[in-house]
Motif scaffolding. Structure first.
Motif, PDB file in Angstrom:
ATOM      1  N   SER A 265     -11.723   3.530  -1.666  1.00 61.66           N
ATOM      2  CA  SER A 265     -11.072   3.398  -2.970  1.00 61.66           C
ATOM      3  C   SER A 265     -10.278   4.647  -3.339  1.00 61.66           C
ATOM      4  CB  SER A 265     -12.104   3.086  -4.051  1.00 61.66           C
ATOM      5  OG  SER A 265     -12.992   4.184  -4.194  1.00 61.66           O
ATOM      6  N   GLY A 266     -10.644   5.808  -2.801  1.00 60.59           N
ATOM      7  CA  GLY A 266      -9.887   7.027  -3.071  1.00 60.59           C
ATOM      8  C   GLY A 266      -8.525   7.006  -2.410  1.00 60.59           C
ATOM      9  N   ASN A 267      -8.410   6.300  -1.295  1.00 60.33           N
ATOM     10  CA  ASN A 267      -7.143   6.224  -0.576  1.00 60.33           C
ATOM     11  C   ASN A 267      -6.111   5.384  -1.304  1.00 60.33           C
ATOM     12  OD1 ASN A 267      -8.172   7.788   1.468  1.00 60.33           O
ATOM     13  ND2 ASN A 267      -8.766   6.047   2.726  1.00 60.33           N
ATOM     14  N   ILE A 268      -6.544   4.503  -2.161  1.00 64.60           N
ATOM     15  CA  ILE A 268      -5.599   3.620  -2.858  1.00 64.60           C
ATOM     16  C   ILE A 268      -4.632   4.437  -3.719  1.00 64.60           C
ATOM     17  CG2 ILE A 268      -7.038   3.149  -4.872  1.00 64.60           C
ATOM     18  CD1 ILE A 268      -4.983   0.496  -3.147  1.00 64.60           C
TER      19      ILE A 268
ATOM     20  N   ILE B 174       2.487   7.316  -2.576  1.00 61.31           N
ATOM     21  CA  ILE B 174       3.503   7.270  -1.527  1.00 61.31           C
ATOM     22  C   ILE B 174       4.528   6.182  -1.821  1.00 61.31           C
ATOM     23  CG2 ILE B 174       3.879   6.697   0.909  1.00 61.31           C
ATOM     24  CD1 ILE B 174       1.214   8.145   1.479  1.00 61.31           C
ATOM     25  N   VAL B 175       4.080   5.021  -2.252  1.00 64.26           N
ATOM     26  CA  VAL B 175       5.001   3.933  -2.586  1.00 64.26           C
ATOM     27  C   VAL B 175       5.870   4.329  -3.780  1.00 64.26           C
ATOM     28  CG1 VAL B 175       5.134   1.582  -3.470  1.00 64.26           C
ATOM     29  CG2 VAL B 175       3.596   2.120  -1.585  1.00 64.26           C
TER      30      VAL B 175
END
Length: 102
Positions: free
Chosen positions: A2-5, A11-12
């Motif tokens: 969930s931290g990577n989201i 980035i997007v």
């Protein structure tokens, strides 16, 4: 996981921002190159076609019905008919062809 989201969202967001801002900052003068102006003129049409073409073929669940409706739409548009009659005819052709080819 969930931290990577948040990294993905950042980035997007940065990529989307740069795509919109870089042309404004790098190209300050009017574009005089005839080829490049022509290229930029057709970009929206090509983008729309690339996004809608797969949906046209696969929307009915029978690719043949979608392809038949596409051909009918192209012929009617080529003849100069407006958007509404072309859209109605394509819907009717896709529906009827879907009944036969399904």
């Amino acid at each position: 996981m969930s931290g990577n989201i948040y990294i993905y969202i950042a980035i997007v967001a940065i990529t989307s921002y740069l795509i919109r801002v870089l042309p404004l900052t790098l190209i300050r003068k009017p574009i005089k190159n005839k080829f490049f102006r022509s290229f930029l003129y057709y970009v929206p049409y090509v983008t729309l076609a690339v996004m809608t073409f797969p949906a046209i073929i696969e929307a009915t669940g029978t690719p043949l019905a979608g392809a038949l409706a596409l051909v009918v739409g192209i012929v009617m548009a080529w003849k100069g008919l407006g958007l509404f009659p072309v859209a109605i005819a394509c819907c009717v052709v896709a529906y009827i062809a879907g009944l036969f080819f399904h």
